[in-house]
Design a protein around this motif. Structure first.
Motif, PDB file in Angstrom:
ATOM      1  N   THR A   3       0.825  -1.197   0.000  1.00 36.37           N
ATOM      2  CA  THR A   3       0.000   0.000   0.000  1.00 36.37           C
ATOM      3  C   THR A   3       0.865   1.255   0.000  1.00 36.37           C
ATOM      4  O   THR A   3       0.610   2.202  -0.750  1.00 36.37           O
ATOM      5  CB  THR A   3      -0.926   0.015   1.226  1.00 36.37           C
ATOM      6  N   LEU A   4       1.893   1.256   0.836  1.00 39.37           N
ATOM      7  CA  LEU A   4       2.786   2.411   0.890  1.00 39.37           C
ATOM      8  C   LEU A   4       3.549   2.598  -0.414  1.00 39.37           C
ATOM      9  O   LEU A   4       3.740   3.713  -0.884  1.00 39.37           O
ATOM     10  CB  LEU A   4       3.758   2.274   2.061  1.00 39.37           C
ATOM     11  N   PHE A   5       3.976   1.484  -1.025  1.00 36.52           N
ATOM     12  CA  PHE A   5       4.681   1.557  -2.294  1.00 36.52           C
ATOM     13  C   PHE A   5       3.768   2.078  -3.395  1.00 36.52           C
ATOM     14  O   PHE A   5       4.169   2.903  -4.207  1.00 36.52           O
ATOM     15  CB  PHE A   5       5.248   0.191  -2.663  1.00 36.52           C
ATOM     16  N   ARG A   6       2.523   1.615  -3.401  1.00 38.91           N
ATOM     17  CA  ARG A   6       1.560   2.060  -4.410  1.00 38.91           C
ATOM     18  C   ARG A   6       1.264   3.552  -4.251  1.00 38.91           C
ATOM     19  O   ARG A   6       1.189   4.290  -5.235  1.00 38.91           O
ATOM     20  CB  ARG A   6       0.272   1.253  -4.301  1.00 38.91           C
ATOM     21  N   THR A   7       1.114   4.008  -3.015  1.00 39.08           N
ATOM     22  CA  THR A   7       0.854   5.423  -2.762  1.00 39.08           C
ATOM     23  C   THR A   7       2.047   6.271  -3.161  1.00 39.08           C
ATOM     24  O   THR A   7       1.892   7.328  -3.776  1.00 39.08           O
ATOM     25  CB  THR A   7       0.543   5.645  -1.271  1.00 39.08           C
ATOM     26  N   ARG A   8       3.231   5.793  -2.837  1.00 39.14           N
ATOM     27  CA  ARG A   8       4.443   6.540  -3.189  1.00 39.14           C
ATOM     28  C   ARG A   8       4.635   6.599  -4.695  1.00 39.14           C
ATOM     29  O   ARG A   8       5.015   7.628  -5.241  1.00 39.14           O
ATOM     30  CB  ARG A   8       5.636   5.867  -2.524  1.00 39.14           C
ATOM     31  N   LYS A   9       4.381   5.479  -5.369  1.00 41.63           N
ATOM     32  CA  LYS A   9       4.536   5.427  -6.821  1.00 41.63           C
ATOM     33  C   LYS A   9       3.529   6.347  -7.514  1.00 41.63           C
ATOM     34  O   LYS A   9       3.885   7.048  -8.446  1.00 41.63           O
ATOM     35  CB  LYS A   9       4.362   3.997  -7.293  1.00 41.63           C
ATOM     36  N   SER A  10       2.296   6.362  -7.059  1.00 44.71           N
ATOM     37  CA  SER A  10       1.289   7.219  -7.699  1.00 44.71           C
ATOM     38  C   SER A  10       1.511   8.682  -7.328  1.00 44.71           C
ATOM     39  O   SER A  10       1.129   9.569  -8.083  1.00 44.71           O
ATOM     40  CB  SER A  10      -0.119   6.784  -7.302  1.00 44.71           C
ATOM     41  N   GLY A  11       2.126   8.973  -6.182  1.00 45.18           N
ATOM     42  CA  GLY A  11       2.395  10.337  -5.786  1.00 45.18           C
ATOM     43  C   GLY A  11       3.527  10.966  -6.563  1.00 45.18           C
ATOM     44  O   GLY A  11       3.586  12.179  -6.745  1.00 45.18           O
ATOM     45  N   ASN A  12       4.470  10.161  -7.060  1.00 42.64           N
ATOM     46  CA  ASN A  12       5.597  10.671  -7.816  1.00 42.64           C
ATOM     47  C   ASN A  12       5.276  10.918  -9.278  1.00 42.64           C
ATOM     48  O   ASN A  12       6.045  11.542  -9.987  1.00 42.64           O
ATOM     49  CB  ASN A  12       6.785   9.705  -7.725  1.00 42.64           C
ATOM     50  N   ARG A  13       4.155  10.416  -9.761  1.00 46.11           N
ATOM     51  CA  ARG A  13       3.783  10.566 -11.145  1.00 46.11           C
ATOM     52  C   ARG A  13       3.367  11.998 -11.440  1.00 46.11           C
ATOM     53  O   ARG A  13       2.613  12.608 -10.705  1.00 46.11           O
ATOM     54  CB  ARG A  13       2.609   9.613 -11.442  1.00 46.11           C
ATOM     55  N   THR A  14       3.839  12.558 -12.511  1.00 49.67           N
ATOM     56  CA  THR A  14       3.493  13.936 -12.879  1.00 49.67           C
ATOM     57  C   THR A  14       2.329  13.938 -13.833  1.00 49.67           C
ATOM     58  O   THR A  14       2.135  13.044 -14.648  1.00 49.67           O
ATOM     59  CB  THR A  14       4.695  14.653 -13.544  1.00 49.67           C
TER      60      THR A  14
END
Length: 143
Positions: free
Chosen positions: A130-141
């Motif tokens: 969950t944390l990885f998914r949130t971090r990955k989607s947060g870094n997307r521009t």
């Protein structure tokens, strides 16, 4: 012509803080209860892991077995309303516990220590994904 009436503030509204919460007894109770539940469930996991003969081992370990996967699942379901998330997380925790217990019984490796470790690992994997998914989607521009 429309008349806009103003509401006179009640004494309770006058005491409200800048964030809209009122000071007083019981206002900060939920973080305190969450911390206490975390401490009790961690104690239950450690009592089960060291195979203690304490009478608190069973209820505290049961709290850990329900709370750890429920918190991980609730973190994954941030889009739901709070009641729906709580019910779904608790149901998912029960299902995860039953699947782990059934798997351990199927391979004839049942133990309380192994169950606690398996639930902790599964909960950690759910939380990390969950944390990885949130971090990955947060870094997307956004383009």
């Amino acid at each position: 012509m429309q008349t806009i009436g103003s509401k006179t503030p009640s004494p309770d509204d006058a005491e409200a803080d800048a964030d809209g919460t009122r000071p007083g007894p019981g206002r900060g109770l939920s973080p305190l209860l969450a911390g206490a539940a975390t401490a009790v469930s961690a104690a239950g996991a450690s009592l089960a892991f060291i195979d203690s003969d304490s009478p608190l081992r069973a209820p505290c370990a049961l709290l850990f077995l329900l709370a750890a996967p429920a918190v991980a699942i609730a973190a994954a379901l941030r889009g739901l309303d709070p009641l729906g998330r709580a019910v779904t997380a608790l149901a998912g925790a029960i299902v995860a516990d039953m699947l782990i217990a059934q798997g351990m019984l199927a391979v004839h490796r049942w133990s309380a220590r192994g169950g606690v470790v398996a639930v902790a690992v599964l909960s950690l994997l759910i939380l990390l994904s969950t944390l990885f998914r949130t971090r990955k989607s947060g870094n997307r521009t956004q383009d």
